[in-house]
Design a protein around this motif. Structure first.
Motif, PDB file in Angstrom:
ATOM      1  N   GLN A  45       0.839  -1.203   0.000  1.00 21.29           N
ATOM      2  CA  GLN A  45       0.000   0.000   0.000  1.00 21.29           C
ATOM      3  C   GLN A  45       0.873   1.253   0.000  1.00 21.29           C
ATOM      4  N   ARG A  46       1.934   1.252   0.775  1.00 23.34           N
ATOM      5  CA  ARG A  46       2.865   2.398   0.782  1.00 23.34           C
ATOM      6  C   ARG A  46       3.499   2.592  -0.593  1.00 23.34           C
ATOM      7  N   LEU A  47       3.825   1.504  -1.240  1.00 30.26           N
ATOM      8  CA  LEU A  47       4.379   1.579  -2.590  1.00 30.26           C
ATOM      9  C   LEU A  47       3.396   2.265  -3.528  1.00 30.26           C
ATOM     10  N   CYS A  48       2.145   1.839  -3.499  1.00 31.78           N
ATOM     11  CA  CYS A  48       1.122   2.425  -4.376  1.00 31.78           C
ATOM     12  C   CYS A  48       0.847   3.886  -4.033  1.00 31.78           C
ATOM     13  N   CYS A  49       0.859   4.207  -2.758  1.00 29.32           N
ATOM     14  CA  CYS A  49       0.483   5.561  -2.330  1.00 29.32           C
ATOM     15  C   CYS A  49       1.635   6.550  -2.363  1.00 29.32           C
ATOM     16  N   ASP A  50       2.827   6.108  -2.003  1.00 26.69           N
ATOM     17  CA  ASP A  50       3.938   7.042  -1.827  1.00 26.69           C
ATOM     18  C   ASP A  50       4.970   7.011  -2.950  1.00 26.69           C
ATOM     19  N   SER A  51       5.053   5.913  -3.685  1.00 26.15           N
ATOM     20  CA  SER A  51       6.116   5.791  -4.688  1.00 26.15           C
ATOM     21  C   SER A  51       5.639   5.936  -6.121  1.00 26.15           C
ATOM     22  N   LEU A  52       4.449   5.454  -6.415  1.00 25.54           N
ATOM     23  CA  LEU A  52       3.939   5.538  -7.782  1.00 25.54           C
ATOM     24  C   LEU A  52       3.371   6.928  -8.029  1.00 25.54           C
ATOM     25  N   GLU A  53       3.668   7.463  -9.178  1.00 28.46           N
ATOM     26  CA  GLU A  53       3.070   8.745  -9.548  1.00 28.46           C
ATOM     27  C   GLU A  53       2.732   8.725 -11.033  1.00 28.46           C
ATOM     28  N   PRO A  54       1.568   9.235 -11.363  1.00 27.96           N
ATOM     29  CA  PRO A  54       1.169   9.216 -12.778  1.00 27.96           C
ATOM     30  C   PRO A  54       1.933  10.249 -13.590  1.00 27.96           C
ATOM     31  N   LEU A  55       2.348   9.850 -14.762  1.00 30.83           N
ATOM     32  CA  LEU A  55       2.994  10.745 -15.724  1.00 30.83           C
ATOM     33  C   LEU A  55       2.283  10.564 -17.051  1.00 30.83           C
ATOM     34  N   SER A  56       2.168  11.626 -17.792  1.00 28.87           N
ATOM     35  CA  SER A  56       1.539  11.553 -19.114  1.00 28.87           C
ATOM     36  C   SER A  56       2.510  12.050 -20.158  1.00 28.87           C
ATOM     37  N   TYR A  57       2.523  11.376 -21.280  1.00 23.24           N
ATOM     38  CA  TYR A  57       3.371  11.768 -22.394  1.00 23.24           C
ATOM     39  C   TYR A  57       2.510  11.924 -23.636  1.00 23.24           C
ATOM     40  N   MET A  58       2.885  12.851 -24.461  1.00 25.97           N
ATOM     41  CA  MET A  58       2.178  13.087 -25.719  1.00 25.97           C
ATOM     42  C   MET A  58       2.620  12.044 -26.741  1.00 25.97           C
ATOM     43  N   PRO A  59       1.792  11.768 -27.761  1.00 24.86           N
ATOM     44  CA  PRO A  59       2.213  10.837 -28.815  1.00 24.86           C
ATOM     45  C   PRO A  59       3.545  11.279 -29.426  1.00 24.86           C
ATOM     46  N   ASP A  60       4.399  10.334 -29.677  1.00 27.14           N
ATOM     47  CA  ASP A  60       5.727  10.529 -30.265  1.00 27.14           C
ATOM     48  C   ASP A  60       6.693  11.279 -29.351  1.00 27.14           C
ATOM     49  N   GLU A  61       6.330  11.499 -28.100  1.00 24.69           N
ATOM     50  CA  GLU A  61       7.247  12.132 -27.153  1.00 24.69           C
ATOM     51  C   GLU A  61       8.211  11.077 -26.631  1.00 24.69           C
ATOM     52  N   GLN A  62       9.479  11.409 -26.571  1.00 23.17           N
ATOM     53  CA  GLN A  62      10.502  10.475 -26.132  1.00 23.17           C
ATOM     54  C   GLN A  62      10.549  10.446 -24.606  1.00 23.17           C
ATOM     55  N   VAL A  63      10.503   9.249 -24.035  1.00 19.62           N
ATOM     56  CA  VAL A  63      10.519   9.089 -22.582  1.00 19.62           C
ATOM     57  C   VAL A  63      11.956   9.039 -22.076  1.00 19.62           C
ATOM     58  N   PHE A  64      12.776   8.242 -22.691  1.00 17.57           N
ATOM     59  CA  PHE A  64      14.213   8.216 -22.420  1.00 17.57           C
ATOM     60  C   PHE A  64      14.908   7.681 -23.659  1.00 17.57           C
ATOM     61  N   SER A  65      16.220   7.838 -23.711  1.00 18.75           N
ATOM     62  CA  SER A  65      16.937   7.408 -24.904  1.00 18.75           C
ATOM     63  C   SER A  65      18.268   6.775 -24.530  1.00 18.75           C
ATOM     64  N   TYR A  66      18.888   6.206 -25.515  1.00 20.32           N
ATOM     65  CA  TYR A  66      20.168   5.528 -25.338  1.00 20.32           C
ATOM     66  C   TYR A  66      21.184   6.493 -24.725  1.00 20.32           C
ATOM     67  N   GLY A  67      21.924   6.008 -23.760  1.00 17.76           N
ATOM     68  CA  GLY A  67      22.965   6.799 -23.140  1.00 17.76           C
ATOM     69  C   GLY A  67      22.512   7.520 -21.882  1.00 17.76           C
ATOM     70  N   LEU A  68      21.210   7.640 -21.674  1.00 16.33           N
ATOM     71  CA  LEU A  68      20.700   8.270 -20.465  1.00 16.33           C
ATOM     72  C   LEU A  68      20.424   7.199 -19.419  1.00 16.33           C
ATOM     73  N   VAL A  69      20.687   7.513 -18.175  1.00 13.84           N
ATOM     74  CA  VAL A  69      20.400   6.583 -17.097  1.00 13.84           C
ATOM     75  C   VAL A  69      18.925   6.724 -16.739  1.00 13.84           C
ATOM     76  N   CYS A  70      18.234   5.625 -16.760  1.00 14.76           N
ATOM     77  CA  CYS A  70      16.815   5.622 -16.395  1.00 14.76           C
ATOM     78  C   CYS A  70      16.734   5.434 -14.885  1.00 14.76           C
ATOM     79  N   SER A  71      16.174   6.409 -14.195  1.00 13.57           N
ATOM     80  CA  SER A  71      16.165   6.384 -12.735  1.00 13.57           C
ATOM     81  C   SER A  71      14.820   5.955 -12.154  1.00 13.57           C
ATOM     82  N   ARG A  72      13.932   5.447 -12.993  1.00 14.01           N
ATOM     83  CA  ARG A  72      12.622   5.027 -12.509  1.00 14.01           C
ATOM     84  C   ARG A  72      12.078   3.925 -13.400  1.00 14.01           C
ATOM     85  N   MET A  73      11.040   3.264 -12.912  1.00 14.40           N
ATOM     86  CA  MET A  73      10.315   2.271 -13.695  1.00 14.40           C
ATOM     87  C   MET A  73       9.136   2.955 -14.350  1.00 14.40           C
TER      88      MET A  73
END
Length: 131
Positions: A45-73
């Protein structure tokens, strides 16, 4: 208004129950999170309430790319995403990009030679003359 501002109006227990109810179905598609919930429901429950957060991206928007460190799931709740796995040649080019551009001042000949060398190294190729 921001989601957090609206949620702050609710009593804490109701807010946690609402977040748990709305966010858990997405992560419970993964066996790891099912195990988390079964082993320690308070942690889940703490994971769902305190750690997850909604993010929205537009179509064709890049979320991350090669060479960048991804710091989240990222969990895709709606829509589609495409993941491109770069090949050895493109990875070598990305790492050597600055050095490659240095050769363009003399007409690009040096740049072309570097590209050929990167291709040979990444694929383990040797020219007939080098054999």
């Amino acid at each position: 208004a921001d989601e957090n501002e609206l949620l702050q109006i609710l009593p804490r227990d109701l807010r946690r129950a609402l977040l748990d109810e709305t966010r858990s179905p997405l992560v419970l598609k993964h066996v790891t999170f099912v195990a988390f919930r079964n082993c320690n429901s308070r942690f889940f429950q703490r994971l769902c309430c305190d750690s997850l957060e909604p993010l929205s991206y537009m179509p064709d928007e890049q979320v991350f790319s090669y060479g960048l460190v991804c710091s989240r799931m990222y969990f895709i709740a709606a829509g589609d995403a495409t993941y491109f796995k770069y090949g050895a040649i493109l990875q070598a080019l990305m790492h050597s990009g600055r050095k490659l551009m240095e050769g363009t001042a003399n007409g690009g000949g040096e740049c072309k030679d570097r590209l050929k060398n990167i291709r040979r190294e990444s694929l383990g190729e040797r020219s007939v003359c080098e054999a």
